[in-house]
Structure formats: structure tokens, C-alpha cells
Design an enzyme around this catalytic site. Structure first.
Site, short mmCIF file in Angstrom:
data_model
loop_
_atom_site.label_atom_id
_atom_site.label_comp_id
_atom_site.label_asym_id
_atom_site.label_seq_id
_atom_site.Cartn_x
_atom_site.Cartn_y
_atom_site.Cartn_z
N HIS A 1 12.80 0.05 21.93
CA HIS A 1 13.53 -1.03 22.60
C HIS A 1 12.55 -1.97 23.32
O HIS A 1 12.56 -3.18 23.12
CB HIS A 1 14.53 -0.42 23.58
CG HIS A 1 15.36 -1.42 24.33
ND1 HIS A 1 16.67 -1.70 24.00
CD2 HIS A 1 15.06 -2.21 25.39
CE1 HIS A 1 17.14 -2.62 24.83
NE2 HIS A 1 16.18 -2.96 25.69
N GLU A 2 11.68 -1.39 24.13
CA GLU A 2 10.74 -2.22 24.90
C GLU A 2 9.72 -2.89 23.99
O GLU A 2 9.32 -4.03 24.23
CB GLU A 2 10.04 -1.39 25.99
CG GLU A 2 10.98 -0.74 27.01
CD GLU A 2 11.99 -1.70 27.62
OE1 GLU A 2 11.69 -2.91 27.72
OE2 GLU A 2 13.10 -1.26 28.00
N HIS B 1 11.28 -6.05 22.75
CA HIS B 1 11.11 -7.15 23.72
C HIS B 1 9.68 -7.67 23.65
O HIS B 1 9.44 -8.88 23.71
CB HIS B 1 11.37 -6.66 25.15
CG HIS B 1 12.82 -6.50 25.50
ND1 HIS B 1 13.74 -7.51 25.35
CD2 HIS B 1 13.51 -5.46 26.04
CE1 HIS B 1 14.92 -7.09 25.78
NE2 HIS B 1 14.82 -5.85 26.19
N HIS C 1 9.04 -9.93 20.76
CA HIS C 1 9.67 -11.23 21.01
C HIS C 1 8.71 -12.11 21.84
O HIS C 1 8.55 -13.29 21.59
CB HIS C 1 10.98 -11.01 21.77
CG HIS C 1 11.96 -12.14 21.69
ND1 HIS C 1 13.12 -12.15 22.42
CD2 HIS C 1 11.97 -13.29 20.97
CE1 HIS C 1 13.79 -13.27 22.14
NE2 HIS C 1 13.11 -13.97 21.27
ZN LIG Z 1 16.27 -4.55 27.06
#
Ligand SMILES: [Zn+2]
Length: 681
Positions: free
Chosen positions: A468-469, A472, A475
Site C-alpha cells: 500500500h505505502e 503511494h 505515485h
Molecule cells: Zn493510503
């Protein structure tokens, strides 16, 4: 000695930053910024341009971020009383500076002139979006209002921030005001050893023998999930669900009810002042969703599709509980019997999975997934200035060129903030001399550290958090936008920012992805198929009930803020929403809303739906990979170019449609959650 926060650097000089450097550095940078801003705005040119207005502002932002970003990072990961004091002493200075910028009529006029100029049409789409969003944010800060209304706007903001802070404090006081002292071990039968240890520690902290149950979430959760003693569960449930209200054991003591009414009334007034019919419309002004009907329709559609599955989940739970001597399942029995049923069906625990997820195997696998999808390579850098021995640094390269870097700090330790997050250390930016500044990110987690000679072994939950991290992080790092206001995650709407992160999690649930990230830490053996099957089967356990619960919260929040004119009380709105959505009604004394800090004290007002909204986007984006191959390099490049590379440079719906070829559909999320007829069969 020069202040290291004020010196130019490639990577932040963590080891030489002292608490005493913080305030002088920030004061210096803010004084410089004010002087530069005054000079910039004192002799306006005949015509403002991108180069004369935005570039100097970006440079000011960069100076501030270079001094502040390492401080804010150290405050989170290496907290000391001195550092915290230094950090806290700067918060009012920073917030005052940001208010000055938001309230500057001269700056607002400069942006407007640039937007109205002939040059505007010649700017690229990202530049236009940045200027439009800046003007929008100026308007939302009340700058365009007549003086009298501007003053009222300021009063409303001030009162709202007082009320929200009071809501949060009263909830905290109410949480602390109730405890239960347990003197007989048998009353806590069923609790795992870690929860018992916590309860013993809590008792010792109050100078008591035995165990202390509190309303802090870990304590509440452990009892509601594991305690065999039904009366204890009922007592704790009652205390928890009536916190800060007119009900329950401490009725009326820290009642948030009156605050809720005033908060809602002032939000409505604020929205009307800015020209919106209600607060939900105001909230959507900066979000991906277009209008209130779209959000309400989205939630109701998801609810109708999930309802039959939620009814099935509840029926299964009721009959399982009945077979075990509980024929009248109550709210305080749900968590307990759900856990029993889960163990009965799947018998797999997070702890059992650890040996197959040694940390470096997981990292290598994750990087090779990114390599296959996005054509990038990730390699570790050994020499750099660390804030702690656990800190690691990685370079992202493409065609031999370094395009970004990220720090990784994986393990829990004292003086480190809990949870997991990604934060920008530096934004991608084209410098005035034409050179490109490459982005840097911080990825921080709180995983269980290594024990003895073993490598750190992760649970599957931890692996999912890491992905998940990292999503990010990608991105932030794979952006191709050259302007800091829209590069990476900057300027991305609240309800779209979780798309890349939730998207990456999908590879943790695919057998082909798992094969790359798992291998026994001693033998290298792959995850046994029996464990894999159980793990995948348990993923969607009771997902119908889970889905309806989130929709109930979202719809309550949104309906509450979408009603204009005739005001219903929060209680009435909640009760109407529950009648419509919930398959099991909680007891009448339940005062869930009095503890709903997300919307009454946090930033989620008329925005709680964002959780589900972003999940729909990420599941639907992933479904293109399911159609075309989860390691299809062309699909991966498309996702990178259409979504990751573009950051906040365009409206998120445009980006999504460019990648998916159509607007988002809820089907993939329902399928991934096991909420389709095909899955139920
Ligand atoms: Zn998040």
C-alpha cells in the site's frame, strides 16, 4: 556553526540536525519568504506570467520544505521531548504564514490576472489546472467575499475549529472516564496472551492488582472479539457505544450531542456563505465526485447489491451462534461469534504465515513486480546519512538513469509514531535553470522487528501494508509533472489519492504475485498451497456485513451534510439511514454518532464515502490487469502513464477514463469482495 537546515543539501543531513536548529531555521525561512513575497507583489508587472509569478512562489515553497520536511520526519520517527518542543513551536508560525498567503488580496489578484491573460491559453494543461485550483482554494478561503461576510467567515472557521477540538477532547475524556477492574482471571477467558498482558499493564499503571479493561480500542476490541463472558461483553459494549453522550454509565458527563448540533448548523452557514446549497456540495468542490446525487446514488447502489450477502452473513452467524448456545444474537455477540466462525472455517492465523514472508524476500519480490509493470529498477544504496540504523535508502532507475529515491523505515520502536505512511521528502520540479529536480519519498511502517538471528518475518497484513505505502511512493516517484503543485500526489483529490496505493495491494492476493514475494526463511520453500488456499478463502469472510457497515457510516455522514433547509437531528438521520441500510439494528441506547470523530473532529465531513469510492477505482483499474494479464507490461505502462505519471495535473475522472476506457464501475470491487452471484455459487 552554520544551521544544517539552512544549507543546500542533496539528502537531508539527519545526523547533524539538532532540536536547537529548528525554530531559528523556520523563522529565518519565513522572514525571507515574507520579504521575497513583498518584493514580488510590490511592483506588479504590466502582465503576470507563469515565470514571473508561479516560479518564484514555487522557489519559496522549496526553501520552506527543505527546512521543514526533515524536521517533520524526525519528529515522527525519532521523537524526543526537545525535538517535539522545537516542532510544536513552529506550528503556529507555519499556520499563520499559510493564512497570510490564503488571505492575500494582492496574490489573489495576481493569480486572477494570470488566469485572464492571453498567456493562459498557451500554458499546458497541468499549469492551467494548477492556476484554476489555486483560484478555487482562494475562493474557498472566503477571499472573494465582501468585507462583512469575510469577517463572518473568519468567525465561523474559528468557532468550528474550537468545537471540533472540543468534540475530540470530550471523546478522549469519556474514553478515559470508564474502566473495569478484573480480579478473577476466569472472567477474561478466551483473551489471547498479548491482550491479557496489556490488561495487566493497564492495571499496574493504576496501581491495581489483576487486570484493567479500558475503552481504548485495543482493549475494547480484544474483549469484544475473544472474551467468552457474555455479560462482560455487554457491559463493555454499552460503555463504549455511549461514550460522550446522554446514555450509558457516564450519561451526560462529556456529552458531544450539543456540539454536533452546533457544528452542523455552522457548517451549513459556512457553505451558504460561499454560495453552496449545503456542506456536502462545498466538500465536493475539491473532490473527484461531481455532485451530491452521484455520491448518494453510488452508496445506495453498492448497498442494494451487497445487501443479500450481508443477510447471508448474518444468517450464518446467527445459526452458528445458536448451535453454540446463543439463540438471540445481540450487537455485543457479533464480533465474538464472527471470530469463532472464522477460526472454525479457515483455521489460519497471521502468525502462522510469518515464516514465509522474510522481509528481504518480500522487498525483492515487490521490486520485481514494479519492474515488470513499470519498467523500472530499484536498488539499495548503502552509504547515506541515517536517522536510525534501521533506515534504508533505495534508488529507482530507468534506462540506467536515477529518476527518484526513497527512504524506508520498517520497524516499530519507541519514540516513533504508530501506523504506516508515505510522505514526500522532495517533489519533482523543473528548476528555473532548466535542470530537473528528482523526487524523494519517505516510506514508514511499524512492523515487528527481527528477533535473534532470524530476519524480520512479516505477517500477510504487514506485507499488504508495505505494498500500500509503496503504491503511494510510486505515485510520488513516477510522476512526469514538472510543477510541484501537481507533481506526485500533490493536488490529487481526496477521494482519488488512495487509488494507486490500494491498487498495489492486489498483487499480494494473486498466487503469481505471492510466488514472487514469499519463500520460507530457512528453506526457501514456497508458501504451501493449503495455507495459500485458506488465506485466500478467508479474505472475504463476512465481507457483506463489512460492506454495509461502511456504507451506513458513509451515507449517514453524507445525508447529514447534504440536507439544506429543514434540519433533522443527527440522531434522526442516523436512525433513518440504519432503517434503510443495516440488516441488524443496534440497541436504542447506542450513540455511535457521539464518537464519530472522523466527521466531527477530523477532515472527513461529507467525505467518509471516499474510502469506498477509492476502493471502487482501484479494484476497477486492477480488473483491466485481470483481463489482460496481471503482469502485462503494456497495461502496466498504461497505468503508469495515465495515472501515476500525471499526479494532480488533470481531473481524476479524466485520468481514470483515459486508463480504463470508461467511467468506473462497482463490479470489480463486488467481485473481489465476494459479493457477486458467481462468487457465491
Ligand atoms: Zn493510503
Amino acid at each position: 556553526m552554520p544551521n544544517p537546515l539552512l544549507q543546500p543539501y542533496d539528502l537531508p543531513p539527519f545526523s547533524s540536525i539538532q532540536a536547537a536548529h529548528i525554530k531559528p531555521a523556520i523563522e529565518q525561512v519565513l522572514a525571507d519568504s515574507r520579504a521575497q513575497l513583498a518584493a514580488l507583489l510590490s511592483k506588479p508587472p504590466a502582465q503576470w506570467s507563469w515565470a514571473s509569478l508561479i516560479e518564484p512562489l514555487d522557489e519559496m515553497g522549496e526553501q520552506l520544505s527543505r527546512a521543514w520536511s526533515p524536521v517533520s520526519h524526525l519528529n515522527a520517527v525519532m521523537n524526543t521531548p526537545e525535538l517535539r518542543d522545537g516542532y510544536n513551536s513552529c506550528l503556529p508560525l507555519l499556520s499563520q504564514f499559510s493564512t497570510e498567503l490564503g488571505q492575500s488580496q494582492a496574490l489573489y489578484a495576481a493569480y486572477r490576472q494570470l488566469a485572464d491573460s492571453d498567456q493562459f491559453a498557451e500554458l499546458d494543461k497541468a499549469q492551467q489546472t494548477i492556476i484554476e485550483h489555486a483560484l478555487r482554494d482562494f475562493r474557498l478561503s472566503g477571499i472573494a467575499l465582501p468585507a462583512e461576510q469575510q469577517q463572518r467567515y473568519g468567525e465561523l472557521q474559528m468557532r468550528l475549529s474550537e468545537l471540533q477540538s472540543k468534540f475530540s477532547n470530550q471523546l478522549m475524556d469519556a474514553t478515559q472516564a470508564w474502566t473495569k477492574h478484573i480480579t478473577h482471571a476466569s472472567q477474561l477467558d478466551g483473551l489471547p496472551e498479548s491482550a491479557l498482558a496489556q490488561a495487566r499493564q493497564a492495571a499496574a499503571a493504576h496501581e491495581l492488582d489483576g487486570w484493567l479493561i479500558t475503552l481504548e480500542f485495543p482493549s475494547y476490541y480484544a474483549v469484544m472479539t475473544y472474551a467468552h463472558d457474555r455479560a462482560l461483553r455487554e457491559e463493555l459494549y454499552t460503555a463504549y457505544c455511549t461514550r460522550a453522550s446522554d446514555q450509558g454509565p457516564n450519561a451526560g458527563e462529556h456529552d458531544n450531542g450539543p456540539l454536533i448540533a452546533e457544528i452542523l448548523q455552522l457548517r451549513q452557514e459556512l457553505a451558504e456563505l460561499l454560495g453552496y446549497a449545503n456542506y456536502a456540495e462545498l466538500s465536493l468542490a475539491t473532490k473527484m465526485a461531481d455532485n451530491t446525487d452521484q455520491v448518494l446514488g453510488f452508496l445506495r447502489d453498492l448497498s442494494q447489491r451487497s445487501r443479500p450477502f450481508a443477510e447471508g452473513d448474518l444468517a450464518a452467524l446467527r445459526s452458528f451462534a445458536a448451535e453454540r448456545g446463543c439463540p438471540d444474537l445481540q450487537s455485543w455477540d457479533n464480533g465474538y461469534y464472527a471470530e469463532q466462525l472464522r477460526q472454525h472455517r479457515y483455521a489460519v492465523s497471521q502468525e502462522e504465515l510469518r515464516p514465509w514472508f522474510p522481509v528481504n524476500k518480500v522487498l525483492d519480490g515487490m521490486f520485481s513486480i514494479a519492474a515488470r509493470l513499470y519498467g523500472i529498477e530499484v536498488r539499495e544504496v548503502d552509504e547515506f546519512d541515517r536517522w536510525h540504523p534501521d533506515a534504508r535508502l533505495f534508488e529507482v532507475t530507468e534506462d540506467g538513469e536515477v529518476i527518484g529515491r526513497f527512504f524506508l523505515d520498517l520497524y516499530a520502536r519507541s519514540n516513533k509514531r504508530g501506523g504506516a505512511w508515505m510522505d514526500g521528502c522532495r517533489d519533482r520540479r523543473r528548476l528555473p535553470d532548466g535542470q530537473l529536480q528528482r523526487p524523494i519519498a519517505y516510506l514508514v511502517c511499524n512492523f515487528t522487528p527481527a528477533v535473534g538471528d532470524q530476519p524480520a518475518l512479516l505477517t500477510h497484513d504487514e506485507v499488504t501494508t508495505l505494498f500500500h505505502e509503496f503504491g503511494h511512493g510510486l505515485h510520488h516517484l513516477l510522476t512526469r509533472v514538472d510543477y510541484p503543485a501537481a507533481s506526485g500526489i500533490n493536488g490529487v483529490a481526496w477521494d482519488a489519492v488512495e487509488l494507486p496505493s490500494q491498487f498495489m495491494e492486489n498483487w499480494c492476493w494473486e498466487p503469481e504475485g505471492l510466488a514472487l514475494i514469499s519463500g520460507h526463511h530457512e528453506t526457501g520453500a514456497p508458501l504451501p498451497s493449503e495455507l495459500l488456499d485458506k488465506m485466500l478463502a478467508a479474505r472475504n469472510f463476512q465481507s457483506g456485513l463489512g460492506m454495509l457497515r461502511q456504507i451506513e457510516f458513509s451515507l449517514f455522514d453524507f445525508e447529514l451534510h447534504a440536507q439544506s433547509g429543514t434540519q433533522c437531528s443527527a440522531r434522526e438521520v442516523l436512525s433513518t439511514v440504519r432503517t434503510e441500510i443495516a440488516v441488524q439494528q443496534p440497541p436504542a441506547f447506542n450513540r455511535f454518532e457521539n464518537g464519530f470523530a472522523h466527521i466531527f473532529a477530523g477532515g472527513y465531513a461529507a467525505g467518509y464515502y471516499s474510502y469506498k469510492w477509492a476502493e471502487v477505482l482501484s479494484a476497477d483499474a486492477f480488473s483491466r490487469f485481470e483481463d489482460e494479464g496481471i503482469f502485462n507490461a503494456q497495461t502496466g505502462r498504461d497505468f503508469r502513464e495515465q495515472i501515476l505519471a500525471r499526479g494532480g495535473s488533470r481531473e481524476p475522472m479524466e485520468l481514470f477514463v483515459a486508463f480504463r476506457g470508461r467511467e468506473p464501475s462497482v463490479n470489480a470491487l463486488l467481485r473481489h469482495s465476494g459479493l457477486t452471484a458467481e462468487e457465491a455459487a
